[in-house]
Enzyme design. Structure first.
Site, PDB file in Angstrom:
ATOM      1  N   CYS A  74      45.576  44.565  36.414  1.00 22.97           N
ATOM      2  CA  CYS A  74      44.647  43.780  36.082  1.00 22.97           C
ATOM      3  C   CYS A  74      44.507  42.764  34.989  1.00 22.97           C
ATOM      4  O   CYS A  74      44.062  42.277  35.180  1.00 22.97           O
ATOM      5  CB  CYS A  74      43.542  45.241  35.331  1.00 22.97           C
ATOM      6  SG  CYS A  74      41.445  44.710  34.239  1.00 22.97           S
ATOM      7  N   CYS A  82      42.590  41.471  37.058  1.00 19.91           N
ATOM      8  CA  CYS A  82      41.028  41.517  37.142  1.00 19.91           C
ATOM      9  C   CYS A  82      41.729  39.869  35.975  1.00 19.91           C
ATOM     10  O   CYS A  82      40.429  38.886  36.640  1.00 19.91           O
ATOM     11  CB  CYS A  82      40.369  42.355  36.810  1.00 19.91           C
ATOM     12  SG  CYS A  82      41.308  43.699  37.038  1.00 19.91           S
ATOM     13  N   LYS A 118      42.960  36.476  36.793  1.00 18.06           N
ATOM     14  CA  LYS A 118      42.235  36.077  38.480  1.00 18.06           C
ATOM     15  C   LYS A 118      41.262  35.377  37.616  1.00 18.06           C
ATOM     16  O   LYS A 118      40.770  34.042  38.033  1.00 18.06           O
ATOM     17  CB  LYS A 118      42.011  37.227  39.617  1.00 18.06           C
ATOM     18  CG  LYS A 118      41.356  37.010  40.458  1.00 18.06           C
ATOM     19  CD  LYS A 118      40.937  37.645  41.555  1.00 18.06           C
ATOM     20  CE  LYS A 118      40.249  38.162  40.489  1.00 18.06           C
ATOM     21  NZ  LYS A 118      39.960  39.997  41.687  1.00 18.06           N
ATOM     22  N   TYR A 160      46.992  45.845  23.473  1.00 20.89           N
ATOM     23  CA  TYR A 160      47.414  46.745  23.624  1.00 20.89           C
ATOM     24  C   TYR A 160      48.084  47.562  23.627  1.00 20.89           C
ATOM     25  O   TYR A 160      48.080  48.919  22.945  1.00 20.89           O
ATOM     26  CB  TYR A 160      47.519  46.861  26.052  1.00 20.89           C
ATOM     27  CG  TYR A 160      46.602  46.844  26.832  1.00 20.89           C
ATOM     28  CD1 TYR A 160      45.949  47.935  27.212  1.00 20.89           C
ATOM     29  CD2 TYR A 160      45.246  46.098  26.587  1.00 20.89           C
ATOM     30  CE1 TYR A 160      45.374  48.187  27.952  1.00 20.89           C
ATOM     31  CE2 TYR A 160      44.436  45.856  27.644  1.00 20.89           C
ATOM     32  CZ  TYR A 160      44.387  47.160  28.447  1.00 20.89           C
ATOM     33  OH  TYR A 160      43.254  47.405  29.152  1.00 20.89           O
ATOM     34  N   ALA A 213      60.235  55.332  33.797  1.00 22.95           N
ATOM     35  CA  ALA A 213      60.138  57.102  33.707  1.00 22.95           C
ATOM     36  C   ALA A 213      60.192  57.883  35.288  1.00 22.95           C
ATOM     37  O   ALA A 213      59.275  57.103  36.356  1.00 22.95           O
ATOM     38  CB  ALA A 213      59.110  57.323  32.814  1.00 22.95           C
ATOM     39  N   GLY A 222      41.911  39.536  55.067  1.00 22.86           N
ATOM     40  CA  GLY A 222      40.358  39.214  54.537  1.00 22.86           C
ATOM     41  C   GLY A 222      40.148  40.333  53.748  1.00 22.86           C
ATOM     42  O   GLY A 222      38.661  40.002  53.990  1.00 22.86           O
ATOM     43  N   TYR A 266      38.817  40.794  49.539  1.00 23.66           N
ATOM     44  CA  TYR A 266      38.421  40.329  48.478  1.00 23.66           C
ATOM     45  C   TYR A 266      39.684  39.905  47.981  1.00 23.66           C
ATOM     46  O   TYR A 266      38.833  38.521  47.538  1.00 23.66           O
ATOM     47  CB  TYR A 266      37.631  41.644  47.465  1.00 23.66           C
ATOM     48  CG  TYR A 266      38.575  42.490  46.421  1.00 23.66           C
ATOM     49  CD1 TYR A 266      39.351  42.072  45.730  1.00 23.66           C
ATOM     50  CD2 TYR A 266      39.102  43.460  46.765  1.00 23.66           C
ATOM     51  CE1 TYR A 266      40.501  42.770  44.828  1.00 23.66           C
ATOM     52  CE2 TYR A 266      40.298  43.992  46.220  1.00 23.66           C
ATOM     53  CZ  TYR A 266      41.013  43.951  45.012  1.00 23.66           C
ATOM     54  OH  TYR A 266      41.592  44.518  44.338  1.00 23.66           O
ATOM     55  N   GLU A 307      38.923  35.966  46.905  1.00 19.17           N
ATOM     56  CA  GLU A 307      38.677  35.234  46.216  1.00 19.17           C
ATOM     57  C   GLU A 307      39.755  34.103  46.164  1.00 19.17           C
ATOM     58  O   GLU A 307      39.622  32.788  45.317  1.00 19.17           O
ATOM     59  CB  GLU A 307      39.080  35.974  44.853  1.00 19.17           C
ATOM     60  CG  GLU A 307      37.655  36.619  44.665  1.00 19.17           C
ATOM     61  CD  GLU A 307      38.291  38.438  43.914  1.00 19.17           C
ATOM     62  OE1 GLU A 307      37.133  38.824  43.284  1.00 19.17           O
ATOM     63  OE2 GLU A 307      39.358  38.703  43.767  1.00 19.17           O
ATOM     64  N   ARG A 338      42.457  38.660  61.063  1.00 11.52           N
ATOM     65  CA  ARG A 338      43.513  39.492  62.702  1.00 11.52           C
ATOM     66  C   ARG A 338      41.308  40.208  62.800  1.00 11.52           C
ATOM     67  O   ARG A 338      41.806  39.812  63.959  1.00 11.52           O
ATOM     68  CB  ARG A 338      43.876  40.471  62.621  1.00 11.52           C
ATOM     69  CG  ARG A 338      43.682  41.387  61.479  1.00 11.52           C
ATOM     70  CD  ARG A 338      44.863  42.685  61.384  1.00 11.52           C
ATOM     71  NE  ARG A 338      44.581  44.044  59.906  1.00 11.52           N
ATOM     72  CZ  ARG A 338      45.331  44.909  60.498  1.00 11.52           C
ATOM     73  NH1 ARG A 338      46.033  45.164  61.363  1.00 11.52           N
ATOM     74  NH2 ARG A 338      44.752  45.536  59.248  1.00 11.52           N
ATOM     75  N   GLY A 352      46.073  43.811  51.364  1.00 11.49           N
ATOM     76  CA  GLY A 352      46.192  45.078  50.833  1.00 11.49           C
ATOM     77  C   GLY A 352      47.276  45.298  49.486  1.00 11.49           C
ATOM     78  O   GLY A 352      48.695  44.865  49.267  1.00 11.49           O
ATOM     79  N   THR A 361      39.453  49.070  38.028  1.00  8.85           N
ATOM     80  CA  THR A 361      39.764  49.294  37.041  1.00  8.85           C
ATOM     81  C   THR A 361      38.721  50.061  35.983  1.00  8.85           C
ATOM     82  O   THR A 361      39.350  50.866  35.173  1.00  8.85           O
ATOM     83  CB  THR A 361      40.293  47.825  36.194  1.00  8.85           C
ATOM     84  OG1 THR A 361      41.037  46.606  36.965  1.00  8.85           O
ATOM     85  CG2 THR A 361      40.032  47.804  34.416  1.00  8.85           C
ATOM     86  N   ALA A 421      32.204  44.060  42.125  1.00 10.37           N
ATOM     87  CA  ALA A 421      32.081  42.374  42.132  1.00 10.37           C
ATOM     88  C   ALA A 421      33.324  42.007  42.676  1.00 10.37           C
ATOM     89  O   ALA A 421      34.724  42.176  42.621  1.00 10.37           O
ATOM     90  CB  ALA A 421      31.516  41.511  41.279  1.00 10.37           C
ATOM     91  N   HIS A 441      11.252  34.664  33.976  1.00 14.67           N
ATOM     92  CA  HIS A 441      11.415  33.238  34.952  1.00 14.67           C
ATOM     93  C   HIS A 441      11.945  32.275  33.691  1.00 14.67           C
ATOM     94  O   HIS A 441      11.160  32.180  32.673  1.00 14.67           O
ATOM     95  CB  HIS A 441       9.852  33.526  34.774  1.00 14.67           C
ATOM     96  CG  HIS A 441       9.376  32.164  35.728  1.00 14.67           C
ATOM     97  ND1 HIS A 441      10.016  32.459  37.945  1.00 14.67           N
ATOM     98  CD2 HIS A 441       8.911  31.101  35.651  1.00 14.67           C
ATOM     99  CE1 HIS A 441       9.718  30.817  37.785  1.00 14.67           C
ATOM    100  NE2 HIS A 441       9.443  30.416  37.179  1.00 14.67           N
ATOM    101  N   GLU A 476      15.049  37.940  38.670  1.00 14.18           N
ATOM    102  CA  GLU A 476      13.992  37.697  39.033  1.00 14.18           C
ATOM    103  C   GLU A 476      13.558  38.275  40.150  1.00 14.18           C
ATOM    104  O   GLU A 476      12.705  38.535  40.536  1.00 14.18           O
ATOM    105  CB  GLU A 476      12.806  36.801  37.856  1.00 14.18           C
ATOM    106  CG  GLU A 476      12.602  35.743  38.909  1.00 14.18           C
ATOM    107  CD  GLU A 476      11.729  34.245  38.761  1.00 14.18           C
ATOM    108  OE1 GLU A 476      10.677  35.022  37.998  1.00 14.18           O
ATOM    109  OE2 GLU A 476      11.828  33.169  38.358  1.00 14.18           O
TER     110      GLU A 476
END
Length: 454
Positions: free
Chosen positions: A43, A48, A51, A99, A115, A175, A177, A181, A198, A261, A310, A340, A435, A440
């Site tokens: 990610c 994520c 991207k 991180y 490991a 084909g 996501y 994207e 395909r 994939g 994620t 999404a 609005h 809405e």
């Protein structure tokens, strides 16, 4: 109790592994985490985060064009690929440091090495063999390149973020996501893009109405869609690539990207040595508490191939920490997980597709709306937005919400809370809309588009 080096040893420092390690340490456990590649996993590094940054970058071409309708004369605009690529890389490096700091602050020992399991309670790291009460395998997944002559010329999403030069002509094979994207990313940044899949329609598993709508929108942005199309071979011709399809057609491009994939990254982890069961597709088999068949060995995230998202891996990691070191028996609820797709326009979805809902709910009621976003009433851009609500006619409960349009993910996140809480269509109707917004529309759709009896 035996004296182990650690209470928990985590293999893989992606989102799920890091969350499990930090929380376990917070409960007082002695924790180590090993990562041979990069902190943050797919990610943060090749998924994520970069991207989404590329999606932002790709949308500026339309934004600059639309600005004219609002009185802005921007003159010529040129895209400089190295700037986007290198700024993205600096951001990823910053996140890697964050991180590292989070793990350090939690008291987790970080081992920047490979490991592998050496037994039920042993892990081999370099030349050392360490002992641990519990082992968590969180090694994620890896892109798949299908077998065809010349497939060595194809890149995957891993390499797409680090290209030396931006391509003028791109073929994307796939084909899912990721394919959709990246088709929007490359096209938005100025490439001529062909997407070959395909099957008869991409984004299998998503709502059929949304899939058809997105196909029309992507075509309108200049992406060439080739459905029922299989790649036969790719060969190098000078500085370009000649792509030949099984039907005999040829396509000359500068870049071929395989987005077909991702497979669980379970190989080479020592699972066989420890006696851990692995399914035919490579997924580690676990029960509802993420326990493998070997006591004290657990697995979470993409490597168990339940839901490759994620936030799901993070939720699973939290379960591991709470269950092992806080005396709980947590499980992740996989129903109604919002998600999404950052194609252009975006897709946001929560709950079952219309096809799935119809099989389970004989009195399904469908509310649907399609409209031009307010922004484009001045720009005259043809892009449209689609929204759909699925309602159980028996009890008025909203089962699902699907959307394709700007900021769909942001909008669906809030609806995910309502649907998870069991909101009814009457609750939606009683909610006053903001609005003027696209969102809405979800609280103003009054007339069903169709019912099961139609």
């Amino acid at each position: 109790m035996r004296n182990y080096d650690y209470d928990l040893f985590v293999i893989g420092a992606g989102s799920g592994g890091v969350r499990a390690a930090r929380m376990a340490a917070g409960f007082g456990a002695r924790v180590a985490i090993a990562e041979e590649r990069y902190l943050g996993g797919t990610c943060v590094n090749v998924g994520c985060v970069p991207k989404k940054l590329f999606v932002y970058g790709a949308h500026f071409a339309e934004d600059f064009d639309d600005a004219r309708a609002y009185g802005w004369d921007l003159g010529g605009a040129d895209f400089h690929w190295p700037t986007l690529r290198d700024n993205k890389t600096r951001e990823i490096e910053r996140l890697n440091g964050i991180y590292h700091g989070l793990l350090d602050d939690a008291g987790v020992e970080i081992l920047a090495e490979r490991a592998v399991l050496a037994g039920p309670n042993r892990v081999r790291v370099g030349q050392r063999t360490l002992t641990t009460q519990n082992i968590l395998v969180a090694t994620g997944s890896w892109p798949v390149v299908p077998p065809f002559p010349g497939n060595e010329h194809a890149i995957t999403s891993n390499e797409a973020f680090y290209l030396d030069e931006f391509p003028k002509r791109v073929l994307i094979i796939g084909g899912g996501y990721i394919a959709v994207e990246f088709a929007g990313i490359y096209a938005g940044l100025g490439a001529q893009v062909t997407l070959a899949y395909r099957g008869e329609l991409f984004l299998r598993g998503f709502d059929a109405g949304i899939r058809r709508f997105v196909a029309d929108e992507i075509r309108s942005k200049g992406v060439q869609l080739r459905f029922d199309s299989r790649i036969g071979s790719v060969e190098r011709r000078g500085s370009g690539l000649r792509c030949t399809f099984e039907d005999g057609r040829n396509l000359d491009v500068d870049l071929v990207m395989a987005a077909t994939g991702r497979t669980p990254a379970s190989g080479g982890v020592g699972l066989e040595t420890a006696g851990v069961n692995v399914a035919a597709g490579g997924a580690i088999e676990v029960d509802r508490y993420y326990r493998t068949n070997v006591p004290n060995i657990y697995a979470i995230g993409d490597v168990i191939d339940r839901m490759q998202l994620t936030p799901v891996a993070i939720a699973e990691g939290m379960c591991i920490a709470h269950n092992l070191f806080n005396g709980e028996s947590r499980q992740v609820d996989y129903d109604n997980v919002p998600t999404a797709i950052f194609c252009q326009p975006n897709i946001g979805t929560v709950g079952p597709t219309e096809e799935e809902a119809r099989r389970k709910h004989p009195n399904l009621v469908v509310y649907q709306s399609s409209f031009k976003p307010m922004k484009h009433t001045l720009t005259h851009r043809a892009e449209r937005t689609m929204m759909k609500l699925l309602v159980d006619g028996e009890n008025d409960r909203v089962l699902a919400a699907h959307m394709c349009g700007p900021e769909a993910g942001e909008i669906i996140q809030g609806l995910g809370v309502a649907i998870k809480a069991g909101a009814t269509k009457a609750d939606f109707d009683a909610t006053i809309g903001i609005h003027p917004t696209a969102a809405e529309e979800f609280v103003t759709m009054r007339e069903p588009a169709r019912e099961l009896s139609d």
